[in-house]
Design an enzyme around this catalytic site. Structure first.
Site, PDB file in Angstrom:
ATOM      1  N   PHE A 154      31.436  40.770  45.180  1.00 59.01           N
ATOM      2  CA  PHE A 154      32.936  40.951  45.348  1.00 59.01           C
ATOM      3  C   PHE A 154      33.379  40.794  46.660  1.00 59.01           C
ATOM      4  O   PHE A 154      32.770  41.362  47.657  1.00 59.01           O
ATOM      5  CB  PHE A 154      33.438  42.196  44.592  1.00 59.01           C
ATOM      6  CG  PHE A 154      32.909  42.278  43.278  1.00 59.01           C
ATOM      7  CD1 PHE A 154      34.001  42.039  42.260  1.00 59.01           C
ATOM      8  CD2 PHE A 154      31.589  42.891  42.744  1.00 59.01           C
ATOM      9  CE1 PHE A 154      33.573  42.154  41.117  1.00 59.01           C
ATOM     10  CE2 PHE A 154      31.343  42.956  41.369  1.00 59.01           C
ATOM     11  CZ  PHE A 154      32.343  42.643  40.385  1.00 59.01           C
ATOM     12  N   ASP A 155      34.511  39.858  46.890  1.00 57.32           N
ATOM     13  CA  ASP A 155      35.288  40.053  48.217  1.00 57.32           C
ATOM     14  C   ASP A 155      35.932  41.207  48.019  1.00 57.32           C
ATOM     15  O   ASP A 155      36.339  41.837  46.774  1.00 57.32           O
ATOM     16  CB  ASP A 155      36.088  38.855  48.277  1.00 57.32           C
ATOM     17  CG  ASP A 155      37.123  39.117  49.517  1.00 57.32           C
ATOM     18  OD1 ASP A 155      36.443  39.264  50.589  1.00 57.32           O
ATOM     19  OD2 ASP A 155      38.270  38.867  49.138  1.00 57.32           O
ATOM     20  N   LYS A 156      36.342  42.222  48.983  1.00 62.52           N
ATOM     21  CA  LYS A 156      36.784  43.476  48.773  1.00 62.52           C
ATOM     22  C   LYS A 156      38.208  43.140  48.707  1.00 62.52           C
ATOM     23  O   LYS A 156      39.059  43.814  47.833  1.00 62.52           O
ATOM     24  CB  LYS A 156      36.629  44.267  50.118  1.00 62.52           C
ATOM     25  CG  LYS A 156      37.433  45.627  50.030  1.00 62.52           C
ATOM     26  CD  LYS A 156      37.304  46.626  51.305  1.00 62.52           C
ATOM     27  CE  LYS A 156      38.036  45.901  52.284  1.00 62.52           C
ATOM     28  NZ  LYS A 156      39.565  46.272  52.147  1.00 62.52           N
TER      29      LYS A 156
END
Length: 714
Positions: free
Chosen positions: A393-395
């Site tokens: 996941f990108d934050k």
């Protein structure tokens, strides 16, 4: 049979666009190189297959779209009448024969028509083998069995085409979401025009409870809009006018959700005026329909396997059939019996069910996903999504809200929180820094209508903060670096403790005294923790958060949402390496982000997933799977659907291959004749199609998981 799902008459075929952005320079594992030749409409990344001619099986004719079904019924009636008359003595034999020939004509009409058309184009229609078997039965005088073969075959086909048409209608229904006309205001007059005639900048009037005809921004009126048809959001979204209606939004990359509307969504109880920012052919709904239709043609790994299998299987069957025709030379039986056995084997071994088993599941899965606000670009990502072991996941904007929010306002000594926030707003509202905007928004939510004093002589201190004069006193607001020479150890520890928890801190100093501490944070999405729990229950073994923020911030966010690992201090190229590392250890990994700056990492993952794609052209192009709404909870739905589709594809393979494996020995040994063989053949074909159509009724498994959890908690 393999051509059955290649036609979706509702929307004309469009070429698949080449990936845009950084992802265009990267390719998935095992993909052929992409060249710059014009596309034919059947190419897609990761699908190693040749172009096929589409064929529309939704036949027209003298009875319209039901002609094939009616022809099959006429065939059955003629067969039944001929067979019944054969038991009445005194009637001429040619009467039954004439009825059998009538059954042959109506039962074999469409099969013969398709076979001739395909052969003239240089192709080969597997269904033609059924016609050969029926003609062979007639030559042997087995008119009843030949007519029965054609009756069951044509009836099975018409039912199959009807069933597949239901799946196509789910896709075609998307085209009717946007109304055909729009009420436009031009030169002070209102006129109704076709949506194709709308031009950029037109002001259209949206009446209450009506469908919105074009993508645009609200310029007048306030109200809620039901965006479920496009984004899958269950709750209507509040809309308000853009601050500057004269601005050109047609090339704007990011427009706030409260200003933007999409064609095909449904207005609430208030009238709105909307400025058109996309022509009809470029609207989100048009692009969605086009991409869903393109996705229908993209082959999955299982379909590629079945295609390769058929290349060897069909010639082998034909060789076996020819050999069986001459079995009378080896065993003591007449030629007629050997030929009949060969025709039975031909019927039994025809791989129609195998050819339709995977495409039917892909079509139904893609259609169901589109109804749920998820665009899946073909069979490969549909199957791969169901095989995932890990997700990266990108934050920012994916697991978090994507923008800083005021989390703490801590006044010192005798200063009240209201006094601290009032002073902060007075200074920060004159700054254009993103953190200043977050402080003002957060503070005003608490202050409501409190009086804000005027600030003067505002000056930014690059990388550290801002200074100003309020009420004749000097005010400084900034990070600890701004006050490194004057900050006390106790205050410094308080600042560092907050920073360890992922907060960005701002100290407020008036003249010589520190009067308070503000902290901001890109807060996690409310649904993030629950979604991660659902993904774990779906069997995702490893979930990793990738971020460019420092490791302390990454760890703090990870702790709040319960993600297993957090990798911080990553540049875009480091994210690519992180995905490659995950891929090496976990084999099947997805990367989910906004589809723009995460595109290189997405390109290296097994499946690239973009969030909020309805508002981003780039995200629609770059991702394998696009979550149309900015909703993280769509991810468990998509993965659950994919796993269901993968299971159904496996079931269909077992059914189709198992039936062939049983029927071939039975017909070779003479245990089963043409009649039972065609019943089993058509039955298995219909079974795999209707099994695939169960996906259209898929109700996301993660909802059931959530309900079960609530019951347990209760």
């Amino acid at each position: 049979m393999k051509k059955k799902v290649n036609a979706t008459p509702a929307v004309k075929e469009q070429p698949v666009k080449k990936k845009a952005g950084p992802a265009a320079d990267s390719k998935k594992k095992g993909e052929p190189e992409v060249n710059d030749k014009p596309k034919t409409g059947n190419e897609h990344k990761g699908d190693d297959h040749e172009e096929e001619e589409g064929h529309d099986h939704e036949h027209g004719g003298i009875f319209g779209k039901n002609t094939e079904m009616i022809f099959a019924i006429i065939c059955g009636v003629a067969l039944g009448a001929g067979w019944g008359l054969s038991f009445i003595s005194g009637l001429p034999s040619w009467l039954s024969l004439a009825l059998y020939l009538t059954a042959y004509f109506f039962g074999g009409f469409f099969t013969a028509k398709e076979a001739v058309e395909t052969i003239l184009k240089g192709g080969f229609e597997i269904d033609f083998l059924m016609l050969v078997a029926a003609i062979g039965a007639g030559i042997l005088g087995a008119w009843v069995e030949g007519a029965l073969l054609l009756f069951l075959f044509s009836l099975g086909h018409s039912l199959e085409h009807y069933a597949m048409g239901k799946a196509r209608k789910s896709i075609a229904a998307l085209t009717s979401l946007a109304p055909p006309t729009a009420l436009v205001s031009r030169d002070g007059k209102q006129e109704e025009v076709r949506i194709e005639e709308l031009v950029l900048g037109d002001i259209i009037i949206i009446k209450p409870n009506s469908k919105i005809p074009a993508d645009g921004v609200v310029v007048k009126g306030e109200g809620s809009v039901n965006q479920a048809p496009i984004t899958g959001e269950s709750v209507p979204v509040d809309k308000s006018p853009v601050p500057d209606a004269s601005k050109d939004f047609s090339n704007e990359a990011s427009i706030k959700p409260q200003y933007r509307v999409f064609a095909g969504t449904i207005n609430g109880a208030s009238a709105l005026e909307v400025k058109v920012i996309k022509e009809a052919k470029d609207s989100t709904i048009s692009r969605l329909v086009k991409m869903v239709n393109e996705a229908e043609k993209q082959k999955s790994p299982t379909q590629l396997f079945t295609d390769k299998f058929e290349k060897f299987f069909v010639p082998a069957v034909l060789i076996l059939v020819v050999a069986l025709c001459f079995a009378y030379l080896v065993i003591d039986e007449p030629f007629a019996k050997s030929f009949y056995r060969a025709m039975s084997v031909l019927v039994a071994a025809s791989p129609c069910a195998l050819a339709i088993s995977t495409p039917s599941a892909v079509l139904a899965g893609v259609a169901r996903a589109a109804r749920g606000g998820v665009l899946i670009k073909g069979g490969r990502p549909l199957e791969d999504l169901g095989s995932l072991n890990a997700i990266a996941f990108d934050k920012t904007g994916t697991l978090t809200e994507g923008k800083p929010q005021l989390t703490n306002a801590l006044p010192f000594d005798k200063i009240t929180e209201e006094e601290l926030l009032t002073l902060a707003v007075a200074v920060e509202k004159l700054s254009d820094h993103p953190l200043a905007e977050a402080i003002v928004l957060g503070a005003m939510e608490k202050l409501k209508k409190a009086h804000i004093p005027e600030a003067h002589n505002v000056k930014g201190i690059t990388g550290r903060g801002v200074q100003a004069e309020v009420g004749g006193k000097k005010v400084l607001i900034g990070n600890k670096a701004l006050f490194e020479k004057t900050i006390l150890d106790g205050l410094l520890k308080q600042v560092e403790d907050l920073e360890k928890e992922g907060h960005t801190t701002m100290l407020v100093k008036r003249d010589k005294d520190f009067i308070g501490l503000l902290s901001l944070m890109d807060v996690p999405r409310k649904e993030a923790k629950h979604v991660l729990s659902e993904l774990s229950s779906l069997g995702i073994k490893k979930m990793v958060m990738l971020t460019g923020d420092n490791q302390q911030v990454a760890d703090a966010v990870a702790k709040q949402i319960g993600i297993t690992e957090a990798w911080g201090d990553l540049m875009p190229e480091d994210k690519v390496k992180a995905v490659q590392k995950l891929d090496k250890s976990e084999k099947m990994v997805a990367m989910i982000g906004d589809g723009v700056n995460d595109a290189p990492a997405m390109a290296k993952s097994t499946v690239g997933i973009a969030m909020g794609a309805a508002g981003s052209d780039v995200a629609l192009e770059t991702a394998d799977i696009a979550l149309m709404g900015d909703k993280l909870e769509s991810l468990p739905f998509a993965i659950g659907l994919s796993r269901k589709a993968k299971g159904i594809i496996k079931q269909n393979l077992w059914i189709s291959l198992g039936m062939v494996a049983v029927l071939i020995p039975l017909t070779v040994l003479g245990i089963a004749s043409i009649g039972p063989a065609v019943i089993a053949h058509e039955g298995s074909t219909l079974l795999v199609v209707f099994n695939a159509l169960r996906l259209l009724a898929y109700d996301s498994a993660h909802k059931n998981v959530a309900k079960t959890k609530k019951r347990k908690d209760a």
